[in-house]
Structures are given as C-alpha cells and as structure tokens.
Design an enzyme around this catalytic site. Structure first.
Site, PDB file in Angstrom:
ATOM      1  N   GLY A   1     -13.599  42.283  40.758  1.00 26.23           N
ATOM      2  CA  GLY A   1     -14.789  43.128  40.817  1.00 26.23           C
ATOM      3  C   GLY A   1     -14.726  44.141  41.943  1.00 26.23           C
ATOM      4  O   GLY A   1     -15.064  45.317  41.764  1.00 26.23           O
ATOM      5  N   CYS A   2     -14.295  43.707  43.103  1.00 32.13           N
ATOM      6  CA  CYS A   2     -14.222  44.602  44.255  1.00 32.13           C
ATOM      7  C   CYS A   2     -13.153  45.662  44.065  1.00 32.13           C
ATOM      8  O   CYS A   2     -13.321  46.809  44.497  1.00 32.13           O
ATOM      9  CB  CYS A   2     -13.989  43.805  45.530  1.00 32.13           C
ATOM     10  SG  CYS A   2     -15.347  42.658  45.887  1.00 32.13           S
ATOM     11  N   THR A   3     -12.080  45.300  43.399  1.00 34.11           N
ATOM     12  CA  THR A   3     -11.038  46.283  43.094  1.00 34.11           C
ATOM     13  C   THR A   3     -11.587  47.328  42.139  1.00 34.11           C
ATOM     14  O   THR A   3     -11.418  48.536  42.362  1.00 34.11           O
ATOM     15  CB  THR A   3      -9.799  45.590  42.494  1.00 34.11           C
ATOM     16  OG1 THR A   3      -9.261  44.707  43.486  1.00 34.11           O
ATOM     17  CG2 THR A   3      -8.749  46.602  42.086  1.00 34.11           C
TER      18      THR A   3
ATOM     19  N   SER B   1     -14.020  49.648  44.024  1.00 31.73           N
ATOM     20  CA  SER B   1     -13.325  50.528  44.967  1.00 31.73           C
ATOM     21  C   SER B   1     -12.524  51.604  44.245  1.00 31.73           C
ATOM     22  O   SER B   1     -12.516  52.765  44.665  1.00 31.73           O
ATOM     23  CB  SER B   1     -12.423  49.699  45.883  1.00 31.73           C
ATOM     24  OG  SER B   1     -13.217  48.812  46.663  1.00 31.73           O
TER      25      SER B   1
END
Length: 155
Positions: A46-48, A51
């Site tokens: 999710g964070c990838t 970003s």
C-alpha cells in the site's frame, strides 16, 4: 494521541532526517504549499502504491508550487532503499519516535483487519504558504488518494 488538525490550524513545525540523514525543516519551505503525507512503512504494497502515485504527479505539483514530503517511522537507510527501488525524487523523512506523527494526529488507535491496533494512521495534509493547514485527510486509502488530492488542488 493529539486531536486531529483542522483547516486553519497552524501546521506543527518539524525537522526530520531524510533518506540521506540530512535534516529537512518544514519551516524552510515557508511561502510554498506543502503536502505532507504519513504512511506506515516503506516497501509495503500500500505504501509503495501511494508513494509511486505521488511520484507520478510530483512534476505537476512542483510546477504548481507544491512540495511533497513523505513521512514514516522507517530509519533513513530503509528510506534510501525505498527511494532507489521506486525511483522517488521527493524527500522521504524519518520519524522513528513518532513525535511528528503524533503532532499531526497521524499516530494512534486504528483498525487493521478488524482488530484495534496502535500505529500510523495513513493521513495527508496540505499546508498553505502561510504555514496553516489547508486540508487534512485522515484514514485515507493508499490507492486513489493522490488522484483525489490532485483534483482538490486543481493540479
């Protein structure tokens, strides 16, 4: 955990190390609009996605006078690996003691897979050129959030 920030509130100032260990101060960006997004952990799916979505719009945001800063509890060395792996060109900042996360109300109880846990609450803030909160988004989804943010900003 502190109360949630609202539009018009002063943005809490901070100085955090970036992926290279160099200090980045919010106050050094006075006069520009700044997006500060808080994410739980570098190199997670999710964070990838979030970003990389920010990266896809960073040129347009910069041209519109908006600086993007990503903040997580990760150490600078992990942020450097994340930056290189994903080709991120905006600053990734390290807040391992959660002081800035807490100041923005982006750390505390949240639901994760139906259980209440304490951790980073995925949140994004638009800080106006005068240093006040313009927009505050809490509990955002990793996917689709950046597009909505860009629409809200007219970028």
């Amino acid at each position: 955990m502190t109360d949630r920030l609202q539009p018009g509130d002063p943005a809490p100032d901070f100085t955090l190390p970036d992926a290279d260990g160099e200090p980045v101060a919010l106050s050094s960006l006075a006069g520009r609009r700044v997006i500060v997004y808080f994410y739980p952990a570098a190199m997670t799916p999710g964070c990838t996605k979030e970003s990389v979505d920010f990266q896809s719009g960073v040129a347009e945001l910069d041209a519109a006078g908006v600086t993007v800063l990503g903040v997580s509890p990760d150490k600078p060395a992990k942020l450097a690996k994340f930056r290189e792996k994903e080709g991120l060109t905006f600053p990734l900042l390290s807040d391992p003691d959660h002081k800035v996360l807490e100041a923005y109300g982006a750390y505390g109880e949240k639901k994760l897979y139906g259980k209440v846990v304490v951790g980073v609450i995925r949140s994004t803030f638009v800080i106006a050129a005068d240093g006040t909160i313009d927009k505050a988004y809490y509990n955002v989804k990793a996917t689709g959030h950046v597009e909505r943010l860009r629409r809200d900003l007219g970028v």
